[in-house]
Design an enzyme around this catalytic site. Structure first.
Site, short mmCIF file in Angstrom:
data_model
loop_
_atom_site.label_atom_id
_atom_site.label_comp_id
_atom_site.label_asym_id
_atom_site.label_seq_id
_atom_site.Cartn_x
_atom_site.Cartn_y
_atom_site.Cartn_z
N ASP A 11 -36.76 -28.47 54.02
CA ASP A 11 -36.51 -27.78 52.97
C ASP A 11 -35.84 -26.61 53.26
O ASP A 11 -36.27 -25.57 53.53
CB ASP A 11 -37.56 -27.60 51.77
CG ASP A 11 -37.27 -26.85 50.45
OD1 ASP A 11 -36.14 -26.46 50.45
OD2 ASP A 11 -38.13 -27.07 49.58
N TYR A 228 -50.05 -21.01 52.94
CA TYR A 228 -48.98 -21.97 52.39
C TYR A 228 -47.81 -21.37 52.29
O TYR A 228 -47.50 -20.22 51.68
CB TYR A 228 -49.49 -22.32 50.86
CG TYR A 228 -48.53 -23.58 50.78
CD1 TYR A 228 -48.92 -24.79 50.75
CD2 TYR A 228 -47.35 -23.22 50.13
CE1 TYR A 228 -48.12 -26.06 50.59
CE2 TYR A 228 -46.49 -24.49 49.99
CZ TYR A 228 -46.99 -25.71 50.05
OH TYR A 228 -46.11 -26.78 50.09
N LYS A 231 -43.87 -27.12 51.52
CA LYS A 231 -44.30 -28.44 51.66
C LYS A 231 -44.23 -29.18 52.77
O LYS A 231 -43.47 -28.98 53.64
CB LYS A 231 -43.68 -29.04 50.36
CG LYS A 231 -44.32 -28.88 48.96
CD LYS A 231 -45.43 -29.96 48.55
CE LYS A 231 -46.63 -30.27 49.12
NZ LYS A 231 -47.91 -29.52 49.27
N TYR A 347 -51.46 -23.25 45.70
CA TYR A 347 -51.70 -21.74 45.21
C TYR A 347 -53.21 -21.54 44.91
O TYR A 347 -53.76 -22.18 44.08
CB TYR A 347 -51.07 -21.62 43.83
CG TYR A 347 -49.45 -21.80 43.76
CD1 TYR A 347 -48.67 -20.69 43.92
CD2 TYR A 347 -48.85 -22.96 44.01
CE1 TYR A 347 -47.43 -20.90 43.62
CE2 TYR A 347 -47.68 -23.20 43.95
CZ TYR A 347 -46.80 -22.01 43.88
OH TYR A 347 -45.32 -22.23 43.89
C1 F6R Z 1 -44.02 -28.04 45.33
C2 F6R Z 1 -42.91 -27.41 44.79
C3 F6R Z 1 -42.57 -27.16 43.48
C4 F6R Z 1 -42.88 -25.48 43.35
C5 F6R Z 1 -42.69 -25.02 41.81
C6 F6R Z 1 -43.04 -23.48 41.81
O1 F6R Z 1 -44.00 -28.58 46.37
O2 F6R Z 1 -42.05 -27.41 45.51
O3 F6R Z 1 -43.38 -27.82 42.51
O4 F6R Z 1 -44.14 -25.26 43.99
O5 F6R Z 1 -41.46 -25.33 41.57
O6 F6R Z 1 -42.16 -22.75 42.58
P1 F6R Z 1 -42.01 -21.14 42.90
O7 F6R Z 1 -43.33 -20.86 43.15
O8 F6R Z 1 -40.96 -21.21 43.97
O9 F6R Z 1 -41.67 -20.69 41.59
MG MG Z 2 -39.79 -31.10 49.23
#
Ligand code: F6R
Ligand code: MG
EC number: 3.1.3.11
Length: 382
Positions: A11, A228, A231, A347
């Site tokens: 990613d 963390y 992903k 989280y």
């Molecule tokens: C899970 C993922 C998304 C993010 C969510 C919050 O793998 O990629 O669900 O966790 O969009 O993202 P942030 O914390 O970057 O705002």
């Molecule tokens: Mg991904």
């Protein structure tokens, strides 16, 4: 001829949230891979995405963990990240954990699955790539494909599959692996692989001749980085036909949209929805977790294909059930078992909440304290 298919993914940032790779970043990666092909480092390649993951599929004759091939993938991700940053895409470069490349990509963030084979006269393969879940998500379909005759009649009907398969299961917490025989040891096997967060089927071999049948990426970024950071969206390569699962047997394993960990904020169980490349984006509640499948033939180190395997009305019903399951799971809101167990949440806010409330908890002498189920990953709470 001995050739290798390397599927390497990362990613490196995505458009409007964690939902889809931007075409300009794919074009940047394409320039790097085209150049590597001109130089003869790789013989062929195909670039795609599932959700926010950029997927590089490369074929060559250099074997696994080859420095030049891995360096090519690294440069492709770096160039794509540059574009990602220029465009202000979200979480640009998120899976690249290191600034410098040293030898190969192991432990550096990208997910890797490499299948090295002595090519059969016809070498059909399927590559499965998922977003918003983790490597153990492939345990269920791998079991169905290679161990369950109700999914794979070839185990009963095809004499070359009769003896069964050997499955290498990796314990990603302890960094150790065990080889288990199917069908003799399927109860032990299931005892482990049902714990998707900890035990991952890394490779499968045909017992009759030890030929490799599948390889899964095993990276878990949160374990690599100690906290963390991104992903672990996994990839899987499966060898097909003639003593391996037929294409249709491999695909049948995904006809039930089983629940996988991941989804929104890496902290929820949701159904794995098989989709076409066109629909490979994470939308509802950042999902539901998506899977694409591409079929290729490998010949003299070159890839013919792909066929977009789930771009087919035969999987409409699977998607419809997945959509119903999505509604069902979502209605649990922040409650388990929609939300993951605390040790597996992306989280980890629970310690913070407990810390904030610690002076407000009153001792209750009538209740005997139990060891904390949240204290450690070793207490069977995976
Ligand atoms: C899970 C993922 C998304 C993010 C969510 C919050 O793998 O990629 O669900 O966790 O969009 O993202 P942030 O914390 O970057 O705002
Ligand atoms: Mg991904």
């Amino acid at each position: 001829m001995r050739s290798t298919v390397s599927v390497i993914k990362a990613d490196i940032g995505s458009l409007a949230g964690h939902h889809v790779v931007h075409p300009d970043t794919m074009a940047a990666a394409n320039r790097v891979l085209a150049d590597a092909k001109r130089q003869g480092i790789i013989l062929d390649y195909y670039i795609t995405n599932v959700g926010d993951d950029l997927e590089l599929i490369m074929s060559h004759t250099r074997g696994e963990l080859d420095t030049k091939v891995h360096e090519t993938a690294w440069s492709a991700f770096k160039e794509a990240t540059k574009v990602s940053k220029e465009l202000g895409l979200y979480a640009a470069g998120q899976d690249l954990l290191s600034d410098t490349f040293s030898g190969n990509l192991k432990g550096m963030g990208p997910g890797i699955a490499e299948l090295e084979v002595e090519e059969r006269p016809s070498e059909p393969i399927a590559i499965f790539m998922a977003d918003k879940t983790e490597p153990g998500a492939f345990n269920f379909p791998l079991y169905k494909m290679f161990c369950d005759p109700f999914n794979t009649p070839g185990l009963v009907i095809d004499p070359t599959m009769n003896e069964g398969f050997k499955l290498e299961v990796l314990d990603v917490y302890e960094g150790q692996s065990v080889l288990l025989n199917s069908p003799e040891e399927i109860y032990y096997l299931l005892g482990l692989i049902g714990t998707m967060a900890r035990y991952v089927i890394r490779r499968v071999y045909r017992k009759a001749d030890n030929m490799i049948g599948s390889v899964t990426s095993i990276e878990r970024l949160n374990l690599i980085a100690g906290k963390y950071v991104g992903k672990d969206d996994p990839v899987l390569i499966v060898r097909l036909q003639h003593g391996f699962p037929a294409l249709g047997e491999a695909l049948e394993a995904f006809s039930f949209p089983y629940l996988v960990p991941g989804w929104m904020r890496g902290s929820h169980y949701g159904p794995l929805m098989p989709v076409s490349q066109r629909d490979a984006k994470a939308t509802r509640f950042d999902g539901p977790p998506r899977l694409i499948g591409l079929g290729f033939n490998l010949k003299n180190g070159k890839l013919t294909g792909p066929s977009d395997l789930f771009d087919d009305p035969a999987f409409d019903e699977t998607r419809r059930v997945a959509a119903i399951m999505t509604d069902y799971m979502r209605r649990h809101g922040p409650f388990m078992p929609h939300r993951l167990e605390p040790t597996e949440m992306e989280y980890t806010t629970l310690p913070t909440i407990i810390e904030k409330l610690k002076d407000r908890f009153k001792k209750e002498d009538s209740v005997k304290a139990k060891p904390s189920v949240y204290a450690s990953k070793d207490q069977g709470m995976d």
